[in-house]
Design an enzyme around this catalytic site. Sequence first.
Site, PDB file in Angstrom:
ATOM      1  N   ASP A  94      12.324   4.303   6.388  1.00  0.00           N
ATOM      2  CA  ASP A  94      12.482   3.053   5.618  1.00  0.00           C
ATOM      3  C   ASP A  94      13.690   3.130   4.694  1.00  0.00           C
ATOM      4  O   ASP A  94      14.406   2.148   4.486  1.00  0.00           O
ATOM      5  CB  ASP A  94      11.277   2.821   4.702  1.00  0.00           C
ATOM      6  N   ASP A 146       3.870   3.463  14.566  1.00  0.00           N
ATOM      7  CA  ASP A 146       2.436   3.743  14.558  1.00  0.00           C
ATOM      8  C   ASP A 146       1.688   2.426  14.421  1.00  0.00           C
ATOM      9  O   ASP A 146       1.687   1.878  13.330  1.00  0.00           O
ATOM     10  CB  ASP A 146       2.049   4.750  13.470  1.00  0.00           C
ATOM     11  N   GLU A 153      -3.481  -1.033  11.826  1.00  0.00           N
ATOM     12  CA  GLU A 153      -4.496  -0.366  11.012  1.00  0.00           C
ATOM     13  C   GLU A 153      -4.715  -0.980   9.638  1.00  0.00           C
ATOM     14  O   GLU A 153      -5.658  -0.661   8.960  1.00  0.00           O
ATOM     15  CB  GLU A 153      -4.078   1.092  10.769  1.00  0.00           C
ATOM     16  N   GLU A 184       6.875  -6.837   5.637  1.00  0.00           N
ATOM     17  CA  GLU A 184       7.351  -5.647   6.361  1.00  0.00           C
ATOM     18  C   GLU A 184       7.704  -5.968   7.812  1.00  0.00           C
ATOM     19  O   GLU A 184       8.473  -5.246   8.441  1.00  0.00           O
ATOM     20  CB  GLU A 184       6.294  -4.535   6.317  1.00  0.00           C
ATOM     21  N   ARG A 219      -5.883  12.366  10.505  1.00  0.00           N
ATOM     22  CA  ARG A 219      -4.971  12.090   9.396  1.00  0.00           C
ATOM     23  C   ARG A 219      -5.811  11.772   8.159  1.00  0.00           C
ATOM     24  O   ARG A 219      -6.655  10.867   8.215  1.00  0.00           O
ATOM     25  CB  ARG A 219      -4.088  10.883   9.735  1.00  0.00           C
ATOM     26  N   SER A 247       7.311  14.547  10.288  1.00  0.00           N
ATOM     27  CA  SER A 247       8.507  13.905   9.777  1.00  0.00           C
ATOM     28  C   SER A 247       8.508  12.435  10.176  1.00  0.00           C
ATOM     29  O   SER A 247       7.442  11.824  10.382  1.00  0.00           O
ATOM     30  CB  SER A 247       9.750  14.634  10.288  1.00  0.00           C
ATOM     31  N   ARG A 295       0.826  -1.212   0.000  1.00  0.00           N
ATOM     32  CA  ARG A 295       0.000   0.000   0.000  1.00  0.00           C
ATOM     33  C   ARG A 295       0.859   1.260   0.000  1.00  0.00           C
ATOM     34  O   ARG A 295       0.349   2.367  -0.134  1.00  0.00           O
ATOM     35  CB  ARG A 295      -0.938   0.003   1.207  1.00  0.00           C
TER      36      ARG A 295
END
Length: 579
Positions: free
Chosen positions: A175, A320, A530, A515, A285, A221, A167
């Site tokens: 990263d 997050d 999420e 990931e 967000r 950031s 995504r």
Amino acid sequence: MHKLMIFGFLLVPLLAFVKSALPPPCDSEIYCTGPILHQVQKAKLFDDDKYFVDMKLRAAPDEVLLAFRNLSNEYPNTTVPAAALQEFLSVYFVKPGTEFESWTPPDWHDKPKFLDGITDQELRDWAQKIHNLWKSLGRKIHADVKDHPELYSQIYSPHPVVVPGGRFRELYYWDSYWVINGLLLSEMTDTAHGMIQNFLSLVNRYGFVPNGGRIYYERRSQPPFLTLMVESYYKATEDKEFLRLALPALEQEYQFWMQNRSVTVTVNGTVHVLNRYHVQVDLPRPEAYTDDLELAEGLTDDHKKQLWMDLKAGAESGWDFTSRWYVVGDIHNDGTLRGTRTSKILPADLNALLCLSEKTLASFHRIMGQGDSAALYDRAAARRLQAIEAVLWDAERGAWFDYNLVTHSKNFEFYPSNLAPVWAQCYSQPEMGEKAVQYLKGSGALRFPNGVPTSLRDSGQQWDYPNAWPPLQHMLIDGLSKLPSEDAKQLAFDLAQRWIRTNWLAYMKYDAMFEKYDVHGDGKPGGGGEYEVQLGFGWTNGVALQLLDQYGATLTSGSRAVSSCLLLPLAISPTLMLQ
Ligand SMILES: *[C@@H]1O[C@H](CO)[C@@H](O)[C@H](O)[C@H]1NC(C)=O
Ligand SMILES: *[C@@H]1O[C@H](CO)[C@@H](O)[C@H](O)[C@H]1NC(C)=O
Ligand SMILES: *[C@@H]1O[C@H](CO)[C@@H](O)[C@H](O)[C@H]1NC(C)=O
Ligand SMILES: *[C@@H]1O[C@H](CO)[C@@H](O)[C@H](O)[C@H]1NC(C)=O
């Protein structure tokens, strides 16, 4: 101003909760605020809120806003029904992902030298496949994004990028540090150079590096790894001219962190300056709009704004989300995501990273022959070292802990970040490093066969138990490997072996790199949080290549043991050690 009047009638009823004195996530009235975002996200037309904000416009923003006003007029006292919204989107928006041209890195070649150092045949073949993956993760942004930025949420960057995958259809900040390290091992110096150039130009434009290459990320950031990216590049190329060109932007970014992300804290009568994640944008967000709205339901307006700021600060931290950012003891905390108060925490890893950046900036200035500037950064590093030891170091436990500005105390839960100063080599007494090894051994975090978990708390968030993340494994292993004792070096190797085996087993099962991984289950991808676990995957590939390079002579795939019981002695039931 006139836009406010045109849409005022819509904004007031729909966004009555948004009385914000702070800037929005970005200035776009389509991607970051406004009735289209609000209604489309609330209608949940797509599985992921990121889908809509990644769509391209087919017409100028003003025309799209006007058309939506017209559409809204057909439904005077209510929101536009889902079917009509779908129809509207099909007329005025293009599905995500169209802003890229396919791009194969021209500096990719078949046989980078590091592969020769990998003894185990199966691991070498696999390393070759990971090396091949760079070809499918390369993206070049279409020139139309540069010519018509108003039609895109994608931020134009002049050089092609290697994206994480899944995504994540744009560049990401922290990263990219592990991606770039992997690219450099793959001898793709030009691609690495271009990615760093992109970040330098982002600093020139924004004054810091945004979280990622989308306008809805432009006011937050991520962990500031740019100086270390430049260092990796310099080590690989010894290109002094590049260092000279990069240095002003690196210093500008450092200023941003010191001016906009620092706080003073007084411990034992001494005032220290340390850094935190802190985003002064108090709206949901855009890319997780309904999650943020729903999470804040029932809170007062002030608490909603506080929560939305701290969720963005959580995104800025790269973690997050996590129970690490729940502030315990604050009246609003209910031990869930709603208790996220990231800005009230001074993180051990952020401050270790900035300490390392200060030392690195000093060394860059020395290389340039600028002794006075070097001395300035040396002094900054010395001040930070004092602050870290006064505020974060705990001599009794033998590690560094996040400091909580609400409770004025340290958080003694286990996170791999509690050893970040070992990785950054940011401690004054040699025995602190060895104490930290003992702390790690006694923490309960080494009992898992498939990596070191992000915490020992099973919160359901993705930066918590039972997930293990590549960058955290790398920082831990790298730190331990730099300690003088054989014990620490052996532990570093053992953790590298476990991690490589985990990545390899998952690759054998799924033909993919993930990931994150689950610390149980021998090659099981991670979960929670999420969104669904993503394939690709930039930093996973980078970390695997680095470990295969560092320990290639001794690592094994353990393939003969895949179906046997080799791993069982390590696999103690997690319920024994979770509080
Ligand atoms: C909106 O409605 C007005 C008046 O009905 C019309 O003139 C205009 O073309 C419409 N604009 C769009 C973008 O649909
Ligand atoms: C919309 O609301 C207004 C005032 O509340 C009312 O007078 C009007 O009849 C309503 N219109 C429709 C179409 O329901
Ligand atoms: C940093 O903070 C200063 C005020 O202290 C503000 O003027 C500036 O815009 C901020 N910089 C960024 C990039 O947000
Ligand atoms: C405060 O300072 C005293 C005297 O230097 C020292 O003994 C004590 O450990 C310090 N306390 C903390 C919390 O650092």
